[in-house]
Motif scaffolding. Structure first.
Motif, mmCIF file in Angstrom:
data_model
loop_
_atom_site.group_PDB
_atom_site.id
_atom_site.type_symbol
_atom_site.label_atom_id
_atom_site.label_comp_id
_atom_site.label_asym_id
_atom_site.label_seq_id
_atom_site.Cartn_x
_atom_site.Cartn_y
_atom_site.Cartn_z
ATOM 1 N N VAL A 242 1.838 -14.748 -10.283
ATOM 2 C CA VAL A 242 0.960 -14.491 -9.129
ATOM 3 C C VAL A 242 1.680 -14.869 -7.841
ATOM 4 O O VAL A 242 1.656 -14.125 -6.847
ATOM 5 C CB VAL A 242 -0.359 -15.264 -9.268
ATOM 6 C CG1 VAL A 242 -1.198 -15.125 -8.004
ATOM 7 C CG2 VAL A 242 -1.141 -14.770 -10.480
ATOM 8 N N LEU A 243 2.344 -16.010 -7.845
ATOM 9 C CA LEU A 243 3.067 -16.456 -6.653
ATOM 10 C C LEU A 243 4.233 -15.530 -6.332
ATOM 11 O O LEU A 243 4.569 -15.318 -5.155
ATOM 12 C CB LEU A 243 3.572 -17.890 -6.854
ATOM 13 C CG LEU A 243 2.487 -18.966 -7.031
ATOM 14 C CD1 LEU A 243 3.118 -20.324 -7.312
ATOM 15 C CD2 LEU A 243 1.588 -19.027 -5.799
ATOM 16 N N THR A 245 4.313 -12.408 -6.450
ATOM 17 C CA THR A 245 3.884 -11.174 -5.784
ATOM 18 C C THR A 245 3.903 -11.284 -4.263
ATOM 19 O O THR A 245 3.844 -10.258 -3.576
ATOM 20 C CB THR A 245 2.468 -10.772 -6.234
ATOM 21 O OG1 THR A 245 1.529 -11.798 -5.864
ATOM 22 C CG2 THR A 245 2.422 -10.551 -7.735
ATOM 23 N N VAL A 246 3.977 -12.484 -3.731
ATOM 24 C CA VAL A 246 4.011 -12.622 -2.264
ATOM 25 C C VAL A 246 5.439 -12.612 -1.733
ATOM 26 O O VAL A 246 5.647 -12.602 -0.517
ATOM 27 C CB VAL A 246 3.283 -13.910 -1.799
ATOM 28 C CG1 VAL A 246 1.875 -13.973 -2.382
ATOM 29 C CG2 VAL A 246 4.069 -15.157 -2.170
ATOM 30 N N THR A 248 7.821 -10.613 -0.903
ATOM 31 C CA THR A 248 8.199 -9.264 -0.482
ATOM 32 C C THR A 248 8.462 -9.296 1.017
ATOM 33 O O THR A 248 8.127 -10.283 1.687
ATOM 34 C CB THR A 248 7.074 -8.254 -0.767
ATOM 35 O OG1 THR A 248 6.015 -8.452 0.189
ATOM 36 C CG2 THR A 248 6.533 -8.397 -2.184
ATOM 37 N N TYR A 250 6.779 -8.058 3.137
ATOM 38 C CA TYR A 250 5.473 -8.046 3.794
ATOM 39 C C TYR A 250 4.664 -9.309 3.512
ATOM 40 O O TYR A 250 3.547 -9.451 4.012
ATOM 41 C CB TYR A 250 4.672 -6.823 3.341
ATOM 42 C CG TYR A 250 5.386 -5.516 3.563
ATOM 43 C CD1 TYR A 250 5.273 -4.831 4.761
ATOM 44 C CD2 TYR A 250 6.190 -4.969 2.562
ATOM 45 C CE1 TYR A 250 5.932 -3.621 4.966
ATOM 46 C CE2 TYR A 250 6.859 -3.758 2.759
ATOM 47 C CZ TYR A 250 6.722 -3.100 3.962
ATOM 48 O OH TYR A 250 7.381 -1.913 4.156
ATOM 49 N N GLY A 251 5.206 -10.207 2.687
ATOM 50 C CA GLY A 251 4.499 -11.434 2.363
ATOM 51 C C GLY A 251 3.231 -11.181 1.577
ATOM 52 O O GLY A 251 3.143 -10.239 0.779
ATOM 53 N N ILE A 252 2.217 -11.986 1.837
ATOM 54 C CA ILE A 252 0.975 -11.906 1.079
ATOM 55 C C ILE A 252 0.171 -10.662 1.410
ATOM 56 O O ILE A 252 -0.728 -10.260 0.664
ATOM 57 C CB ILE A 252 0.117 -13.175 1.317
ATOM 58 C CG1 ILE A 252 -0.958 -13.305 0.235
ATOM 59 C CG2 ILE A 252 -0.485 -13.157 2.723
ATOM 60 C CD1 ILE A 252 -1.716 -14.615 0.303
ATOM 61 N N ALA A 253 0.483 -10.006 2.533
ATOM 62 C CA ALA A 253 -0.288 -8.827 2.943
ATOM 63 C C ALA A 253 -0.196 -7.707 1.905
ATOM 64 O O ALA A 253 -1.174 -6.972 1.694
ATOM 65 C CB ALA A 253 0.200 -8.329 4.299
ATOM 66 N N TYR A 254 0.952 -7.579 1.264
ATOM 67 C CA TYR A 254 1.119 -6.479 0.308
ATOM 68 C C TYR A 254 0.275 -6.663 -0.952
ATOM 69 O O TYR A 254 -0.497 -5.764 -1.311
ATOM 70 C CB TYR A 254 2.591 -6.304 -0.030
ATOM 71 C CG TYR A 254 2.857 -5.165 -0.990
ATOM 72 C CD1 TYR A 254 2.289 -3.910 -0.792
ATOM 73 C CD2 TYR A 254 3.690 -5.337 -2.102
ATOM 74 C CE1 TYR A 254 2.536 -2.869 -1.669
ATOM 75 C CE2 TYR A 254 3.947 -4.299 -2.977
ATOM 76 C CZ TYR A 254 3.358 -3.074 -2.756
ATOM 77 O OH TYR A 254 3.598 -2.039 -3.626
ATOM 78 N N PRO A 255 0.362 -7.801 -1.655
ATOM 79 C CA PRO A 255 -0.507 -7.939 -2.828
ATOM 80 C C PRO A 255 -1.989 -7.913 -2.473
ATOM 81 O O PRO A 255 -2.809 -7.414 -3.257
ATOM 82 C CB PRO A 255 -0.092 -9.290 -3.437
ATOM 83 C CG PRO A 255 0.633 -10.003 -2.360
ATOM 84 C CD PRO A 255 1.289 -8.954 -1.524
ATOM 85 N N MET A 256 -2.350 -8.421 -1.299
ATOM 86 C CA MET A 256 -3.754 -8.359 -0.892
ATOM 87 C C MET A 256 -4.193 -6.912 -0.705
ATOM 88 O O MET A 256 -5.316 -6.543 -1.075
ATOM 89 C CB MET A 256 -3.955 -9.150 0.402
ATOM 90 C CG MET A 256 -3.878 -10.663 0.223
ATOM 91 S SD MET A 256 -4.155 -11.557 1.774
ATOM 92 C CE MET A 256 -5.859 -11.107 2.122
#
Length: 677
Positions: A242-243, A245-246, A248, A250-256
């Motif tokens: 899960v961690l 996935t951030v 990238t 784009y940071g956390i914006a992409y998995p969100m």
């Protein structure tokens, strides 16, 4: 009778040898099917805008491409598309080997999937017999539609790799070895996956099934559950995934965004009505690809494995069952997500097969059975009966598996050669969904930069022609969602003047598959056709001074088309445009090398159209009218068709063709029959 008794054992032994070697025959069929089924051109335009993204990232020194760069129409950058890793890999391969490199990548991915499943069978202690070989064939055929050379291929392979790692951890833990290296490889995989393709979101239900399944095993089948140490590692690896996935650009914006869009439908997708990838596998496209049949077959085989396992008194792994249940809705959702079930099915069915069933065709399971019960008396007789029953069951299972494999393989090979997709063929190259020759022609012309074009062909156009030209739209779709309805209706021919008034372009590159849109340009007094290829027709404005010296031309590739449906589309355009030379040449191709790809009634209608033209030139108007009427039963009547039919019918009932009215009709017909220059 004596002869029968003597030949019977020999025939049985021969039959047993055939069935005993059935797995080798099935494996041969598997590799033959892979060679034939996956020998097809690049039949998707997505690859090319991914290559353009990679080129842009390298030129600008960033991993965040500008989605609005390639179009002259309104384009939004609000939606994130993160696939930089796979795009750079694809670009590197394309730079090295072009089309052959893309074909090699696809073959490598499919063969790697087969190798992982084959190794999985050995790892879980299953003899790799006929049933395993058939499972591999079914997995390959069911996943074939989503194994095109583009970032989605990475998701297909990574799904198999995720399952291979999980079942590797199970096998290691149950053998008393450490499962840590298997489980800690999963977040590393997710890190590569999240930066390669958005299909990583589909790993979430699979990982959830693994976690919940282990808890159920702990409660109801402790022998199948992870040991406490391995369980802690499993949960830690899931959290680390899960961690990951951030991590990238784009940071956390992409998995969100992925969760919001795919789990909760936060972004409306009007393009779903257009893009077959967003349609149900139970629609026309899915049935044409046999996806419902493959789905039923996979479920039936898996249910049979569970039943035989329970009947043998062996426990059922809850995580395996939950993996299949998690993949089922994805298979039924839309075409883009169907690849998950074949992957899960392959690993789950092999894991659930009882050993004595899995060995059919390998010669080992039945051989061991025949060695039991070597005592005397009634026990000896019953042992022989049991052994004969086991042999008979093994032969029947092997025979059924071999017949199923032959049937699946024969259909796949026949369809690859004689029923390819509408823009494909048996062989390699770039499929006719991509306007290759049209783009080359445009690159040589001094025309305006703003292209009217169709969704499907925009990817290749922007890859080949940017920055000289800019597209109206392309198969990315997501930058154009705000005005998608406008271009959708324009492409269907429902809007023309209002659309061109709202969006003012310079040149039109209109896919022949959108016949209504093409006819709108042919009818318009402001536009004229100047070039036609296998994919699209190009139109310029009549008042465009830059195009004044440009005459009408056809692509050299039209002389040797390899797809019947494509040839039929070009034939229809040529008729509508008055390009009789091209139309007549295509009739010869359709009745020659392409005849096996089309229905006999279609070919008869095409021949009737040719006869109508030739008869009209000879002045045999009644016969020409009858042939044209027969030909038009196949296709929508264009303006030229209707005018010709009316004129021919009028002339056929005129007793005196020397009258001024008759001569006027004859002159009008002659005008229609002139070759476009």
């Amino acid at each position: 009778m004596t002869l029968y008794r003597r030949s019977g054992p020999r025939a049985a032994r021969a039959l047993g040898a055939v069935f005993g070697n059935a797995r080798y025959a099935i494996l041969a069929l598997l590799f033959a099917v892979i060679a034939i089924r996956f020998a097809e051109p690049i039949s998707d335009g997505d690859l090319f805008w991914h290559l353009a993204y990679a080129r842009q990232m390298l030129e600008r020194g960033t991993l965040i491409p500008d989605a609005s760069l390639y179009s002259w129409t309104p384009a939004s950058t609000a939606i994130i598309y993160c696939a930089w890793l796979s795009e750079l890999i694809l670009y590197a391969l394309w730079s090295i080997g072009g089309v052959p490199a893309m074909a090699a990548l696809r073959y490598a991915a499919v063969l790697a999937i087969v190798a992982l499943l084959w190794q999985h069978a050995a790892r879980v202690g299953q003899p790799r017999g006929t049933l395993v070989a058939v499972l591999l064939l079914l997995v390959v055929l069911a996943a074939a539609p989503v194994t095109l050379a583009k970032p989605e291929l990475f998701s297909v392979f990574f799904t198999h790799l995720l399952l291979w790692l999980y079942f590797g951890a199970l096998a290691a833990d149950r053998a008393g070895r450490s499962a840590a290296r298997w489980l800690w490889s999963i977040p590393v995989l997710v890190l590569a996956w999240i930066n390669s393709h958005g299909g990583v979101i589909l790993a979430a239900p699979l990982v959830a099934a693994m976690l919940l399944g282990d808890l159920l095993n702990r409660r109801f089948a402790p022998s199948l559950a992870f040991t406490p140490k391995a369980r802690r590692t499993l949960w830690s690896a899931a959290l680390a995934s899960v961690l990951a996935t951030v991590v990238t650009p784009y940071g956390i914006a992409y998995p969100m965004q992925l969760v919001a869009d795919y789990a909760f439908g936060a972004t409306a997708r009007p393009d779903a009505a257009w893009n077959s990838a967003h349609q149900s596998p139970f629609g026309d496209t899915g049935w044409a690809l046999h996806l419902p049949e493959y789905g039923v077959a996979m479920l039936a085989v898996f249910a049979w494995c569970i039943w035989r396992r329970r009947r043998a008194g062996e426990p059922v792994d809850a995580s395996v069952v939950l993996l299949v249940l998690a993949a089922l809705p994805l298979y039924a959702l839309y075409l883009r997500t169907t690849y998950v079930l074949p992957a899960v099915f392959g690993y789950a069915a092999i894991a659930m097969m009882p050993s004595r069933v899995a060995g059919h065709g390998s010669g080992r399971a039945s051989g061991h059975a025949s060695g039991h019960g070597s005592g005397h008396g009634s026990g000896h007789g019953s042992g022989r009966e049991s052994a004969r029953g086991s042999h008979r069951g093994a032969r029947i299972a092997a025979a059924l598996a071999l017949l199923a494999a032959i049937g699946l393989s024969a259909r796949a090979a026949w369809e690859a050669v004689y029923r390819p997709g509408a823009t494909s063929w048996a062989g390699f190259g770039i499929g006719h969904v991509n306007p290759v020759e049209e783009a080359e022609w445009l690159a040589r012309q001094p025309l305006g930069a703003r292209l009217y074009n169709i969704f499907d062909s925009g990817g290749y156009l922007l890859w080949r022609l940017y920055p000289r030209y800019r597209v109206m739209v392309d198969s990315r779709a997501f930058p154009y969602l705000a005005w998608f309805d406008d271009q959708y209706r324009f492409s269907l021919g429902e809007r023309f003047d209002s659309f061109l008034g709202k969006y003012e372009g310079d040149v039109a590159v209109i896919d022949l598959a959108k016949a209504s849109a093409v006819r709108n340009f042919l009818r318009s007094g402001q536009w004229r056709p100047v070039f036609v290829g296998a994919t699209a027709a190009i139109f310029v404005r009549r008042d465009d001074e830059r195009a004044r010296a440009i005459g009408y031309a056809t692509a050299p590739g039209l002389k040797s088309l390899r797809n019947g449906a494509t040839a039929l589309r070009v034939f229809d355009f040529a008729l509508d445009a008055g390009d009789w030379n091209t139309a007549l040449d295509l009739v010869l191709q359709l009745h020659g090398p392409l005849a096996g790809q089309l229905d006999a009634r279609v070919l008869a209608a095409v021949a009737a159209h040719r006869q109508a033209y030739l008869l009209a030139l000879e002045g045999k108007y009644s016969e020409a009218a009858a042939q044209l009427h027969r030909a038009l039963a196949r296709r929508f009547e264009s303006d030229r068709d209707r005018a010709m039919l009316v004129m021919l019918q009028a002339l056929s009932i005129m007793p005196d063709r020397s009258t001024p009215q008759a001569q006027q009709i004859v002159a009008g017909l002659a005008k229609l029959l002139e070759q476009r220059q």
